[in-house]
Design an enzyme around this catalytic site. Sequence first.
Site, PDB file in Angstrom:
ATOM      1  N   GLU A  76      29.673  33.711  34.516  1.00 12.44           N
ATOM      2  CA  GLU A  76      30.580  34.136  35.596  1.00 12.44           C
ATOM      3  C   GLU A  76      30.284  33.361  36.890  1.00 12.44           C
ATOM      4  O   GLU A  76      31.188  33.101  37.677  1.00 12.44           O
ATOM      5  CB  GLU A  76      30.457  35.645  35.855  1.00 12.44           C
ATOM      6  CG  GLU A  76      30.865  36.527  34.678  1.00 12.44           C
ATOM      7  CD  GLU A  76      32.385  36.752  34.572  1.00 12.44           C
ATOM      8  OE1 GLU A  76      33.159  36.201  35.373  1.00 12.44           O
ATOM      9  OE2 GLU A  76      32.778  37.497  33.649  1.00 12.44           O
ATOM     10  N   ARG A  79      44.250  36.963  42.523  1.00  7.53           N
ATOM     11  CA  ARG A  79      43.067  37.565  41.888  1.00  7.53           C
ATOM     12  C   ARG A  79      42.962  37.169  40.420  1.00  7.53           C
ATOM     13  O   ARG A  79      41.867  37.130  39.860  1.00  7.53           O
ATOM     14  CB  ARG A  79      43.087  39.093  42.057  1.00  7.53           C
ATOM     15  CG  ARG A  79      41.805  39.728  41.539  1.00  7.53           C
ATOM     16  CD  ARG A  79      41.583  41.139  42.012  1.00  7.53           C
ATOM     17  NE  ARG A  79      40.334  41.658  41.478  1.00  7.53           N
ATOM     18  CZ  ARG A  79      39.712  42.736  41.902  1.00  7.53           C
ATOM     19  NH1 ARG A  79      40.220  43.435  42.905  1.00  7.53           N
ATOM     20  NH2 ARG A  79      38.592  43.144  41.355  1.00  7.53           N
ATOM     21  N   HIS A  94      38.879  37.122  25.752  1.00  7.02           N
ATOM     22  CA  HIS A  94      39.266  38.433  25.209  1.00  7.02           C
ATOM     23  C   HIS A  94      39.622  38.335  23.729  1.00  7.02           C
ATOM     24  O   HIS A  94      39.298  39.228  22.943  1.00  7.02           O
ATOM     25  CB  HIS A  94      40.414  39.024  26.031  1.00  7.02           C
ATOM     26  CG  HIS A  94      39.953  39.505  27.381  1.00  7.02           C
ATOM     27  ND1 HIS A  94      40.802  39.729  28.432  1.00  7.02           N
ATOM     28  CD2 HIS A  94      38.708  39.796  27.837  1.00  7.02           C
ATOM     29  CE1 HIS A  94      40.102  40.134  29.487  1.00  7.02           C
ATOM     30  NE2 HIS A  94      38.837  40.186  29.146  1.00  7.02           N
ATOM     31  N   HIS A 151      39.245  33.886  30.595  1.00  9.31           N
ATOM     32  CA  HIS A 151      39.257  35.245  30.047  1.00  9.31           C
ATOM     33  C   HIS A 151      40.305  35.467  28.959  1.00  9.31           C
ATOM     34  O   HIS A 151      40.145  36.355  28.122  1.00  9.31           O
ATOM     35  CB  HIS A 151      39.454  36.278  31.161  1.00  9.31           C
ATOM     36  CG  HIS A 151      38.206  36.533  31.956  1.00  9.31           C
ATOM     37  ND1 HIS A 151      37.562  35.555  32.663  1.00  9.31           N
ATOM     38  CD2 HIS A 151      37.468  37.667  32.136  1.00  9.31           C
ATOM     39  CE1 HIS A 151      36.498  36.071  33.256  1.00  9.31           C
ATOM     40  NE2 HIS A 151      36.410  37.340  32.952  1.00  9.31           N
ATOM     41  N   ASN A 166      40.166  35.326  36.372  1.00 14.40           N
ATOM     42  CA  ASN A 166      40.218  35.455  34.914  1.00 14.40           C
ATOM     43  C   ASN A 166      40.172  34.105  34.213  1.00 14.40           C
ATOM     44  O   ASN A 166      40.516  34.010  33.036  1.00 14.40           O
ATOM     45  CB  ASN A 166      41.489  36.203  34.496  1.00 14.40           C
ATOM     46  CG  ASN A 166      41.463  37.634  34.981  1.00 14.40           C
ATOM     47  OD1 ASN A 166      40.408  38.265  35.021  1.00 14.40           O
ATOM     48  ND2 ASN A 166      42.611  38.147  35.389  1.00 14.40           N
ATOM     49  N   GLU A 172      45.609  42.431  42.254  1.00 11.18           N
ATOM     50  CA  GLU A 172      45.950  41.382  41.284  1.00 11.18           C
ATOM     51  C   GLU A 172      47.465  41.196  41.090  1.00 11.18           C
ATOM     52  O   GLU A 172      47.977  41.259  39.976  1.00 11.18           O
ATOM     53  CB  GLU A 172      45.255  41.653  39.941  1.00 11.18           C
ATOM     54  CG  GLU A 172      45.168  40.393  39.096  1.00 11.18           C
ATOM     55  CD  GLU A 172      44.212  40.498  37.923  1.00 11.18           C
ATOM     56  OE1 GLU A 172      43.060  40.915  38.130  1.00 11.18           O
ATOM     57  OE2 GLU A 172      44.630  40.171  36.818  1.00 11.18           O
ATOM     58  N   LYS A 216      34.427  35.736  45.544  1.00 10.21           N
ATOM     59  CA  LYS A 216      35.143  36.895  45.009  1.00 10.21           C
ATOM     60  C   LYS A 216      35.731  37.715  46.147  1.00 10.21           C
ATOM     61  O   LYS A 216      36.883  38.157  46.082  1.00 10.21           O
ATOM     62  CB  LYS A 216      34.224  37.753  44.132  1.00 10.21           C
ATOM     63  CG  LYS A 216      34.944  38.996  43.648  1.00 10.21           C
ATOM     64  CD  LYS A 216      34.622  39.415  42.258  1.00 10.21           C
ATOM     65  CE  LYS A 216      35.619  40.473  41.808  1.00 10.21           C
ATOM     66  NZ  LYS A 216      35.289  41.080  40.537  1.00 10.21           N
ATOM     67  N   ARG A 252      39.172  64.312  43.309  1.00 21.03           N
ATOM     68  CA  ARG A 252      40.212  63.392  43.810  1.00 21.03           C
ATOM     69  C   ARG A 252      39.642  62.196  44.565  1.00 21.03           C
ATOM     70  O   ARG A 252      40.320  61.565  45.355  1.00 21.03           O
ATOM     71  CB  ARG A 252      41.233  64.119  44.693  1.00 21.03           C
ATOM     72  CG  ARG A 252      41.982  65.205  43.965  1.00 21.03           C
ATOM     73  CD  ARG A 252      43.367  65.412  44.526  1.00 21.03           C
ATOM     74  NE  ARG A 252      44.100  66.349  43.704  1.00 21.03           N
ATOM     75  CZ  ARG A 252      44.069  67.663  43.873  1.00 21.03           C
ATOM     76  NH1 ARG A 252      43.358  68.177  44.863  1.00 21.03           N
ATOM     77  NH2 ARG A 252      44.757  68.439  43.077  1.00 21.03           N
ATOM     78  N   LYS A 276      37.454  47.108  40.875  1.00 22.00           N
ATOM     79  CA  LYS A 276      38.037  47.416  39.566  1.00 22.00           C
ATOM     80  C   LYS A 276      37.079  48.354  38.839  1.00 22.00           C
ATOM     81  O   LYS A 276      35.895  48.025  38.671  1.00 22.00           O
ATOM     82  CB  LYS A 276      38.217  46.146  38.737  1.00 22.00           C
ATOM     83  CG  LYS A 276      39.479  45.381  39.052  1.00 22.00           C
ATOM     84  CD  LYS A 276      39.700  44.286  38.024  1.00 22.00           C
ATOM     85  CE  LYS A 276      40.901  43.441  38.379  1.00 22.00           C
ATOM     86  NZ  LYS A 276      41.056  42.274  37.472  1.00 22.00           N
TER      87      LYS A 276
HETATM   88  N1  GLY Z   1      36.541  40.507  37.066  1.00 26.72           N
HETATM   89  C1  GLY Z   1      37.803  40.116  37.568  1.00 26.72           C
HETATM   90  C2  GLY Z   1      38.232  40.862  38.774  1.00 26.72           C
HETATM   91  O1  GLY Z   1      37.468  41.602  39.342  1.00 26.72           O
HETATM   92  O2  GLY Z   1      39.353  40.710  39.181  1.00 26.72           O
END
Ligand code: GLY
Length: 371
Positions: A186, A242, A253, A249, A246, A238, A228, A122, A144
């Site tokens: 990045e 946040r 993607h 992105h 992206n 997000e 960041k 857990r 993330k």
């Molecule tokens: N890589 C995007 C984020 O961590 O939100």
Amino acid sequence: MERTVHVPLEGRAYDVVIGPGLLQDVGRRIAPFLKRPRVAVLTDETVAAQHLETLRDGLQAAGIEMQALALPPGEATKSWPQFTRSVEWLLEQKVERNDVILAFGGGVVGDLAGFAASVLRRGVRFIQIPTSLLAQVDSSVGGKTGINARQGKNLIGAFHQPTLVLADTEVLGTLTTRDFLAGYGEVVKYGMLGDAAFFAWLEENGPLLAAGDMAKRVEAVARSVQMKADIVVRDETEQGDRALLNLGHTFCHALEAATGYSDRLLHGEGVAIGCALAFELSSRLGLCSQEDPSRVRAHLKAMGMKTDLSDIDGPLPDAETLLQLMGQDKKVVAGQLTFILARSIGDAFVTADVPKEAVLSVLSDALAECQ
Ligand code: GLY
């Protein structure tokens, strides 16, 4: 030369330490977080071959024992089978609730190990020791974690913040030029989305840091991580800001899906091309000046990076298909695609208000250059 960025999340605050030679000293640095002198390490075979002995020695110097599992390198490892294998291995190693797992590798290892840590008993703590530039400036920070599903990338996961991040910039010296530049995609993204002065600094210093200047590498990683951290603290899960991370992105993607998540296009390369396309779209919509997309492309090209669709080897699908692939993106809300567009370099914003025709025309023109 060492820098520390603090991520002040309430109740889960942690430091990101950035600098050369951290691995040699890893035991002393992580000892304060351990209840007993023992860690389980998840890594990949490439990183293990290059750096596991240094990690082991660094731990041993502080009397810390380690067991390690080296997974196959590559995106395919972010899967249920390797996840199950990792969790079962951690249980076999008798990792307890108070123990700490080390995620020692690039984004794949960090995401998978973080997710394993989030569910094991857990939830146990984990420390990120990112070894790729992409992982040092992005995926190791912010919590993330996850794996890919058949239906798309990163669709299974959890927010689980690390306890500490140790970004040893010396390790970047063993990356291939291609991997380094993919990570740089990045880095430059941070300048484009929120800091024009950083973008200008990169225009001047990017070639030097790519050539190995350690002080500039540390500076670039620290500034990226600080940006960041600021965004993650404002919006951990997000709900808003946040999503700025992206930038590029949505295009990326679609391109990754179109190239089968293969070696034809690394994630960071897709981000760079995606950022160039996002600036092109912003300019066509009259949001930013026409000079901005040219300046973005000029810097990417000066760095020897993939910049245009024509830089991707092999055939690409048509614009309509690419648009459909964007529809699979996680950022689709109520069927509406979200884009990160820009008012200028350093001033990006999130919007769902983008005419499909404008996206199609940017893609069609970019594809036409491939012919
Ligand atoms: N890589 C995007 C984020 O961590 O939100």
